[in-house]
Design a protein around this motif. Structure first.
Motif, PDB file in Angstrom:
ATOM      1  N   VAL A  61      39.177  43.624  48.626  1.00 11.72           N
ATOM      2  CA  VAL A  61      38.915  42.300  48.079  1.00 11.72           C
ATOM      3  C   VAL A  61      39.679  42.245  46.765  1.00 11.72           C
ATOM      4  O   VAL A  61      39.488  43.095  45.895  1.00 11.72           O
ATOM      5  CB  VAL A  61      37.405  42.059  47.826  1.00 11.72           C
ATOM      6  N   GLU A  62      40.576  41.267  46.650  1.00 16.25           N
ATOM      7  CA  GLU A  62      41.413  41.152  45.462  1.00 16.25           C
ATOM      8  C   GLU A  62      41.237  39.781  44.829  1.00 16.25           C
ATOM      9  O   GLU A  62      40.938  38.807  45.525  1.00 16.25           O
ATOM     10  CB  GLU A  62      42.881  41.362  45.835  1.00 16.25           C
ATOM     11  N   VAL A  63      41.420  39.735  43.529  1.00 17.58           N
ATOM     12  CA  VAL A  63      41.323  38.466  42.803  1.00 17.58           C
ATOM     13  C   VAL A  63      42.619  38.290  42.004  1.00 17.58           C
ATOM     14  O   VAL A  63      43.147  39.250  41.446  1.00 17.58           O
ATOM     15  CB  VAL A  63      40.083  38.424  41.874  1.00 17.58           C
ATOM     16  N   LYS A  64      43.128  37.069  42.008  1.00 14.62           N
ATOM     17  CA  LYS A  64      44.293  36.752  41.185  1.00 14.62           C
ATOM     18  C   LYS A  64      43.792  35.913  40.024  1.00 14.62           C
ATOM     19  O   LYS A  64      43.177  34.865  40.224  1.00 14.62           O
ATOM     20  CB  LYS A  64      45.341  35.988  41.988  1.00 14.62           C
ATOM     21  N   LYS A  65      44.015  36.415  38.797  1.00  8.89           N
ATOM     22  CA  LYS A  65      43.545  35.736  37.601  1.00  8.89           C
ATOM     23  C   LYS A  65      44.723  35.012  36.958  1.00  8.89           C
ATOM     24  O   LYS A  65      45.824  35.546  36.891  1.00  8.89           O
ATOM     25  CB  LYS A  65      42.964  36.749  36.610  1.00  8.89           C
ATOM     26  N   GLU A  66      44.481  33.796  36.497  1.00  6.00           N
ATOM     27  CA  GLU A  66      45.517  32.990  35.871  1.00  6.00           C
ATOM     28  C   GLU A  66      45.053  32.527  34.501  1.00  6.00           C
ATOM     29  O   GLU A  66      43.860  32.447  34.244  1.00  6.00           O
ATOM     30  CB  GLU A  66      45.812  31.762  36.746  1.00  6.00           C
ATOM     31  N   GLU A  67      46.022  32.228  33.659  1.00  8.67           N
ATOM     32  CA  GLU A  67      45.683  31.731  32.332  1.00  8.67           C
ATOM     33  C   GLU A  67      45.188  30.295  32.452  1.00  8.67           C
ATOM     34  O   GLU A  67      45.800  29.466  33.121  1.00  8.67           O
ATOM     35  CB  GLU A  67      46.926  31.789  31.449  1.00  8.67           C
ATOM     36  N   LYS A  68      44.053  30.017  31.830  1.00  5.87           N
ATOM     37  CA  LYS A  68      43.505  28.662  31.826  1.00  5.87           C
ATOM     38  C   LYS A  68      44.271  27.842  30.800  1.00  5.87           C
ATOM     39  O   LYS A  68      44.580  28.329  29.717  1.00  5.87           O
ATOM     40  CB  LYS A  68      42.026  28.711  31.427  1.00  5.87           C
ATOM     41  N   GLU A  69      44.565  26.594  31.139  1.00  6.89           N
ATOM     42  CA  GLU A  69      45.276  25.733  30.198  1.00  6.89           C
ATOM     43  C   GLU A  69      44.474  25.569  28.920  1.00  6.89           C
ATOM     44  O   GLU A  69      43.264  25.379  28.948  1.00  6.89           O
ATOM     45  CB  GLU A  69      45.511  24.347  30.828  1.00  6.89           C
ATOM     46  N   ASN A  70      45.162  25.630  27.770  1.00  8.34           N
ATOM     47  CA  ASN A  70      44.545  25.430  26.451  1.00  8.34           C
ATOM     48  C   ASN A  70      43.344  26.333  26.216  1.00  8.34           C
ATOM     49  O   ASN A  70      42.355  25.907  25.636  1.00  8.34           O
ATOM     50  CB  ASN A  70      44.126  23.956  26.268  1.00  8.34           C
ATOM     51  N   SER A  71      43.402  27.559  26.716  1.00 11.34           N
ATOM     52  CA  SER A  71      42.277  28.478  26.552  1.00 11.34           C
ATOM     53  C   SER A  71      42.780  29.914  26.490  1.00 11.34           C
ATOM     54  O   SER A  71      43.842  30.233  27.016  1.00 11.34           O
ATOM     55  CB  SER A  71      41.315  28.322  27.729  1.00 11.34           C
ATOM     56  N   LYS A  72      42.003  30.759  25.832  1.00 16.91           N
ATOM     57  CA  LYS A  72      42.343  32.183  25.777  1.00 16.91           C
ATOM     58  C   LYS A  72      41.683  32.941  26.920  1.00 16.91           C
ATOM     59  O   LYS A  72      41.826  34.133  27.049  1.00 16.91           O
ATOM     60  CB  LYS A  72      41.890  32.765  24.438  1.00 16.91           C
ATOM     61  N   VAL A  73      40.927  32.229  27.761  1.00 20.47           N
ATOM     62  CA  VAL A  73      40.176  32.849  28.851  1.00 20.47           C
ATOM     63  C   VAL A  73      40.941  32.679  30.162  1.00 20.47           C
ATOM     64  O   VAL A  73      41.499  31.626  30.424  1.00 20.47           O
ATOM     65  CB  VAL A  73      38.774  32.201  28.969  1.00 20.47           C
ATOM     66  N   SER A  74      40.943  33.728  30.996  1.00 22.70           N
ATOM     67  CA  SER A  74      41.588  33.624  32.298  1.00 22.70           C
ATOM     68  C   SER A  74      40.607  33.037  33.312  1.00 22.70           C
ATOM     69  O   SER A  74      39.403  33.099  33.133  1.00 22.70           O
ATOM     70  CB  SER A  74      42.060  34.999  32.764  1.00 22.70           C
TER      71      SER A  74
END
Length: 161
Positions: A61-74
């Motif tokens: 089970v894999e997850v792809k994390k992306e940068e959230k727009e205008n945020s420091k949180v993925s």
């Protein structure tokens, strides 16, 4: 849970599970109950069998994390489950659908002669395998992975080791 024949009589068997979750992008809780935050933006293995073993199911089970727009949180961009020779991916923008070996499919769906079943449960998707792997995700910001306790100590990844 399930039913087993004991001395010619059906008997209820309670299956125990280990649970891991990822919520809101950076918050994790591993199978052994440890909580941690991880902000990375890449593809990460949540869980897989550590050492290939023919007596254990082959899965990941894999997850792809992306940068959230205008945020420091993925945030979660997609979840990919590999079981046998089937790859199922749930992409954030494709609510109510999954990609099976890269082809879009509407839910519910049954794959590999019923070894893998996927259906919608409220606003989330539930993936269940014949060896009791359960993955619940909402196409947006949370994933819950349940494994039978029999696989405890045999899995690696963000949820495992």
């Amino acid at each position: 849970e399930g039913c087993e024949m004991v001395d010619g009589q059906p008997e209820f068997i309670q299956e125990t599970f280990s649970t891991c979750w990822l919520a809101g992008g950076p918050h994790y809780r591993s199978f052994d109950g440890k909580t941690f935050d991880f902000m990375g933006t890449c593809a990460y293995t949540l869980t897989t069998i550590c050492n290939p073993d023919p007596t254990l199911p082959a899965f990941s089970v894999e997850v792809k994390k992306e940068e959230k727009e205008n945020s420091k949180v993925s945030s979660i961009g997609s979840i990919t489950i590999h079981v046998d020779n089937v790859t199922v991916t749930a992409v954030r923008s494709e609510n109510g659908m999954v990609r099976v070996n890269n082809h879009r499919s509407r839910l519910p769906i049954s794959l590999s002669h019923g070894k893998l079943r996927i259906h919608q449960k409220g606003k989330s998707m539930l993936i269940q395998s014949n060896f009791n792997l359960k993955v619940l995700c909402n196409w947006d910001d949370h994933v819950v992975v349940k494994l039978p306790a029999a696989l405890s100590g045999k899995v690696c990844g963000m949820c495992g080791n």
